[in-house]
Design a protein around this motif. Structure first.
Motif, PDB file in Angstrom:
ATOM      1  N   GLU A 159       0.691  -0.978   0.248  1.00 38.24           N
ATOM      2  CA  GLU A 159      -0.628  -0.106   0.316  1.00 38.24           C
ATOM      3  C   GLU A 159       0.553   1.609   0.245  1.00 38.24           C
ATOM      4  OE1 GLU A 159      -3.991   1.385   3.235  1.00 38.24           O
ATOM      5  OE2 GLU A 159      -3.105  -0.776   2.617  1.00 38.24           O
ATOM      6  N   GLY A 160       0.270   2.673  -0.673  1.00 35.74           N
ATOM      7  CA  GLY A 160       1.053   3.738  -0.991  1.00 35.74           C
ATOM      8  C   GLY A 160       2.531   3.452  -2.152  1.00 35.74           C
ATOM      9  N   SER A 161       2.328   2.398  -2.095  1.00 38.59           N
ATOM     10  CA  SER A 161       3.563   2.367  -3.132  1.00 38.59           C
ATOM     11  C   SER A 161       3.273   3.260  -4.282  1.00 38.59           C
ATOM     12  CB  SER A 161       4.195   0.645  -4.227  1.00 38.59           C
ATOM     13  OG  SER A 161       5.538   0.997  -4.721  1.00 38.59           O
ATOM     14  N   TYR A 162       4.050   3.417  -5.483  1.00 42.15           N
ATOM     15  CA  TYR A 162       3.650   4.077  -6.460  1.00 42.15           C
ATOM     16  C   TYR A 162       3.362   3.377  -7.693  1.00 42.15           C
ATOM     17  CZ  TYR A 162       3.880   6.549 -10.990  1.00 42.15           C
ATOM     18  OH  TYR A 162       4.209   7.249 -12.639  1.00 42.15           O
ATOM     19  N   THR A 163       4.708   2.269  -7.667  1.00 45.25           N
ATOM     20  CA  THR A 163       4.297   0.851  -9.135  1.00 45.25           C
ATOM     21  C   THR A 163       3.014   0.600  -8.460  1.00 45.25           C
ATOM     22  OG1 THR A 163       6.498   1.192  -8.163  1.00 45.25           O
ATOM     23  CG2 THR A 163       6.064  -0.460  -9.432  1.00 45.25           C
ATOM     24  N   THR A 164       2.619  -0.428  -7.064  1.00 41.62           N
ATOM     25  CA  THR A 164       1.804  -0.993  -7.012  1.00 41.62           C
ATOM     26  C   THR A 164       0.324   0.475  -7.707  1.00 41.62           C
ATOM     27  OG1 THR A 164       1.802  -1.541  -4.610  1.00 41.62           O
ATOM     28  CG2 THR A 164       0.214  -1.193  -5.339  1.00 41.62           C
ATOM     29  N   TYR A 165       0.405   1.217  -7.491  1.00 43.00           N
ATOM     30  CA  TYR A 165      -0.429   1.448  -8.244  1.00 43.00           C
ATOM     31  C   TYR A 165      -1.026   1.999  -9.415  1.00 43.00           C
ATOM     32  CZ  TYR A 165      -2.387   6.716 -10.058  1.00 43.00           C
ATOM     33  OH  TYR A 165      -3.345   7.282 -11.068  1.00 43.00           O
ATOM     34  N   LEU A 166       0.973   1.929 -10.107  1.00 41.63           N
ATOM     35  CA  LEU A 166       0.291   1.571 -11.551  1.00 41.63           C
ATOM     36  C   LEU A 166       0.226   0.608 -12.271  1.00 41.63           C
ATOM     37  CD1 LEU A 166       4.119   3.039 -12.403  1.00 41.63           C
ATOM     38  CD2 LEU A 166       1.680   4.118 -12.856  1.00 41.63           C
ATOM     39  N   PHE A 167       0.460  -0.925 -11.154  1.00 41.74           N
ATOM     40  CA  PHE A 167       0.211  -2.187 -12.015  1.00 41.74           C
ATOM     41  C   PHE A 167      -1.900  -2.218 -11.598  1.00 41.74           C
ATOM     42  CE2 PHE A 167       4.418  -3.486 -11.357  1.00 41.74           C
ATOM     43  CZ  PHE A 167       4.896  -3.707 -12.334  1.00 41.74           C
ATOM     44  N   GLU A 168      -2.222  -1.532 -10.968  1.00 41.42           N
ATOM     45  CA  GLU A 168      -3.736  -1.478 -10.084  1.00 41.42           C
ATOM     46  C   GLU A 168      -4.671  -0.466 -11.040  1.00 41.42           C
ATOM     47  OE1 GLU A 168      -3.903  -0.426  -5.888  1.00 41.42           O
ATOM     48  OE2 GLU A 168      -3.651  -2.948  -5.457  1.00 41.42           O
ATOM     49  N   LYS A 169      -3.527   0.209 -11.782  1.00 40.31           N
ATOM     50  CA  LYS A 169      -4.569   1.033 -12.613  1.00 40.31           C
ATOM     51  C   LYS A 169      -3.631   0.263 -14.440  1.00 40.31           C
ATOM     52  CE  LYS A 169      -6.401   4.825 -10.644  1.00 40.31           C
ATOM     53  NZ  LYS A 169      -7.494   5.178 -10.276  1.00 40.31           N
ATOM     54  N   GLY A 170      -3.439   0.067 -14.613  1.00 43.34           N
ATOM     55  CA  GLY A 170      -3.392  -0.930 -15.156  1.00 43.34           C
ATOM     56  C   GLY A 170      -2.919  -0.396 -16.607  1.00 43.34           C
ATOM     57  N   VAL A 171      -3.295  -1.495 -17.877  1.00 49.78           N
ATOM     58  CA  VAL A 171      -1.177  -1.219 -18.969  1.00 49.78           C
ATOM     59  C   VAL A 171      -1.547   0.194 -19.335  1.00 49.78           C
ATOM     60  CG1 VAL A 171      -3.537  -2.134 -21.058  1.00 49.78           C
ATOM     61  CG2 VAL A 171      -0.831  -1.866 -21.276  1.00 49.78           C
ATOM     62  N   ASP A 172      -3.136   1.105 -19.741  1.00 46.10           N
ATOM     63  CA  ASP A 172      -3.526   1.686 -20.942  1.00 46.10           C
ATOM     64  C   ASP A 172      -2.908   3.065 -19.505  1.00 46.10           C
ATOM     65  OD1 ASP A 172      -5.022   0.782 -21.854  1.00 46.10           O
ATOM     66  OD2 ASP A 172      -6.412   1.390 -20.853  1.00 46.10           O
ATOM     67  N   LYS A 173      -3.103   3.627 -18.136  1.00 44.25           N
ATOM     68  CA  LYS A 173      -2.394   4.261 -17.331  1.00 44.25           C
ATOM     69  C   LYS A 173      -0.778   4.114 -17.400  1.00 44.25           C
ATOM     70  CE  LYS A 173      -2.124   7.154 -13.821  1.00 44.25           C
ATOM     71  NZ  LYS A 173      -2.561   8.647 -14.134  1.00 44.25           N
ATOM     72  N   ILE A 174       0.543   2.858 -17.514  1.00 40.43           N
ATOM     73  CA  ILE A 174       1.303   2.639 -17.690  1.00 40.43           C
ATOM     74  C   ILE A 174       2.294   3.223 -19.292  1.00 40.43           C
ATOM     75  CG2 ILE A 174       2.983   1.175 -18.045  1.00 40.43           C
ATOM     76  CD1 ILE A 174       1.562  -0.977 -16.116  1.00 40.43           C
ATOM     77  N   LEU A 175       1.112   3.109 -19.995  1.00 39.55           N
ATOM     78  CA  LEU A 175       0.871   3.598 -21.542  1.00 39.55           C
ATOM     79  C   LEU A 175       1.494   5.084 -21.424  1.00 39.55           C
ATOM     80  CD1 LEU A 175      -0.845   1.081 -23.647  1.00 39.55           C
ATOM     81  CD2 LEU A 175       1.829   1.478 -23.154  1.00 39.55           C
ATOM     82  N   LYS A 176       0.532   5.758 -20.581  1.00 36.34           N
ATOM     83  CA  LYS A 176       0.382   6.570 -20.834  1.00 36.34           C
ATOM     84  C   LYS A 176       1.495   7.574 -19.687  1.00 36.34           C
ATOM     85  CE  LYS A 176      -2.979  10.906 -18.664  1.00 36.34           C
ATOM     86  NZ  LYS A 176      -4.279  11.036 -18.099  1.00 36.34           N
ATOM     87  N   LYS A 177       1.455   6.764 -19.205  1.00 38.00           N
ATOM     88  CA  LYS A 177       2.798   7.726 -17.728  1.00 38.00           C
ATOM     89  C   LYS A 177       3.957   7.031 -18.688  1.00 38.00           C
ATOM     90  CE  LYS A 177       3.766   9.488 -15.042  1.00 38.00           C
ATOM     91  NZ  LYS A 177       3.273  10.510 -14.128  1.00 38.00           N
ATOM     92  N   VAL A 178       4.213   6.329 -19.978  1.00 36.22           N
ATOM     93  CA  VAL A 178       5.537   6.118 -20.825  1.00 36.22           C
ATOM     94  C   VAL A 178       5.411   6.853 -22.095  1.00 36.22           C
ATOM     95  CG1 VAL A 178       6.611   4.400 -22.710  1.00 36.22           C
ATOM     96  CG2 VAL A 178       5.698   3.555 -20.143  1.00 36.22           C
ATOM     97  N   GLY A 179       4.484   7.320 -22.581  1.00 39.23           N
ATOM     98  CA  GLY A 179       4.326   9.114 -23.134  1.00 39.23           C
ATOM     99  C   GLY A 179       4.824  10.211 -22.463  1.00 39.23           C
ATOM    100  N   GLU A 180       4.036  10.153 -22.136  1.00 38.03           N
ATOM    101  CA  GLU A 180       4.644  11.351 -20.821  1.00 38.03           C
ATOM    102  C   GLU A 180       5.642  12.032 -21.029  1.00 38.03           C
ATOM    103  OE1 GLU A 180       1.943  10.951 -17.468  1.00 38.03           O
ATOM    104  OE2 GLU A 180       0.069  12.049 -18.439  1.00 38.03           O
ATOM    105  N   GLU A 181       6.713  10.494 -20.142  1.00 37.47           N
ATOM    106  CA  GLU A 181       7.739  10.233 -19.710  1.00 37.47           C
ATOM    107  C   GLU A 181       8.979  10.960 -21.523  1.00 37.47           C
ATOM    108  OE1 GLU A 181       8.669  11.022 -17.099  1.00 37.47           O
ATOM    109  OE2 GLU A 181       6.705  10.346 -15.565  1.00 37.47           O
TER     110      GLU A 181
END
Length: 214
Positions: A143-165
């Motif tokens: 709980e409270g881990s940013y990486t946990t947050y990314l995995f729980e939000k799923g691939v769309d959120k992760i892809l969005k962050k890759v694009g933003e970065e």
């Protein structure tokens, strides 16, 4: 069981109790997850189902890893040693390997050489450490881990962050700012490695592709 599987089993040497030690390793991060034991029946079930089955020495019964917890282990490959009396099983874990909820059963340090200066050959060791940490976060979901947050939000959120970065890297480079570029490139690499883990693509395969192109 196929002919190849039957041949492999014939090469194995079970001990006097009919058991074989099995090292289970994450196929992605290469982390050793646990040491367990198989008898012929659990090995047969592992080969048939492509998931790990073991023999419990304490309960004296067969057990399917993840049967109650849901933390199954999909088998990627199996190898036996030169004497045929031990197995290494590479898996894709669906959650923690340890009954404590830890990613790996081997989480306690017994000896660490902290006096040695890192050598040039190890200058990319941080990538391996990061890959292992990301794998642990995916399995344990603290709980409270940013990486946990990314995995729980799923691939769309992760892809969005890759694009933003990636966009931030471009801006930093256009600004000719080494400090900004260093920071944003680090963010991009981190999010890209989270994406690789989500897609079950080991970093080793990316490095192998780079080597192939050389």
């Amino acid at each position: 069981m196929t002919g190849a599987e039957a041949f492999a089993v014939e090469k194995l040497r079970f001990d006097e109790k009919g058991l074989l030690p099995v090292i289970v390793q994450d196929a992605g991060s290469k982390t050793v997850l646990t040491l367990a034991y198989m008898n012929e029946e659990s090995l047969q079930k592992s080969l048939e189902t492509k998931e790990t089955w073991f023999w419990s020495r304490s309960r004296q019964q067969l057990w399917h890893k993840g049967e109650t917890s849901g933390h199954t282990q999909r088998i990627v490959s199996m190898r036996y040693d030169c004497d045929g009396d031990a197995l290494v099983v590479m898996v894709e874990p669906n959650g923690p390997a340890c009954h404590t909820g830890a990613y790996s059963c081997f989480s306690q340090e017994a000896l660490t050489d902290t006096d040695e200066e890192p050598v040039q050959a190890d200058r990319f060791a941080i990538l391996g450490e990061l890959e292992e940490l990301i794998a642990a976060r995916e399995a344990e979901r603290p709980e409270g881990s940013y990486t946990t947050y990314l995995f729980e939000k799923g691939v769309d959120k992760i892809l969005k962050k890759v694009g933003e970065e990636a966009a931030e890297v471009i801006i930093a480079a256009k600004n000719r700012s080494r400090e900004e570029l260093r920071y944003e490139a680090s963010d991009l690499i981190f999010h890209l490695m989270v994406l690789l883990r989500e897609q079950k693509l080991p970093l080793d395969e990316v490095l192998t592709e780079l080597q192939r192109r050389r």
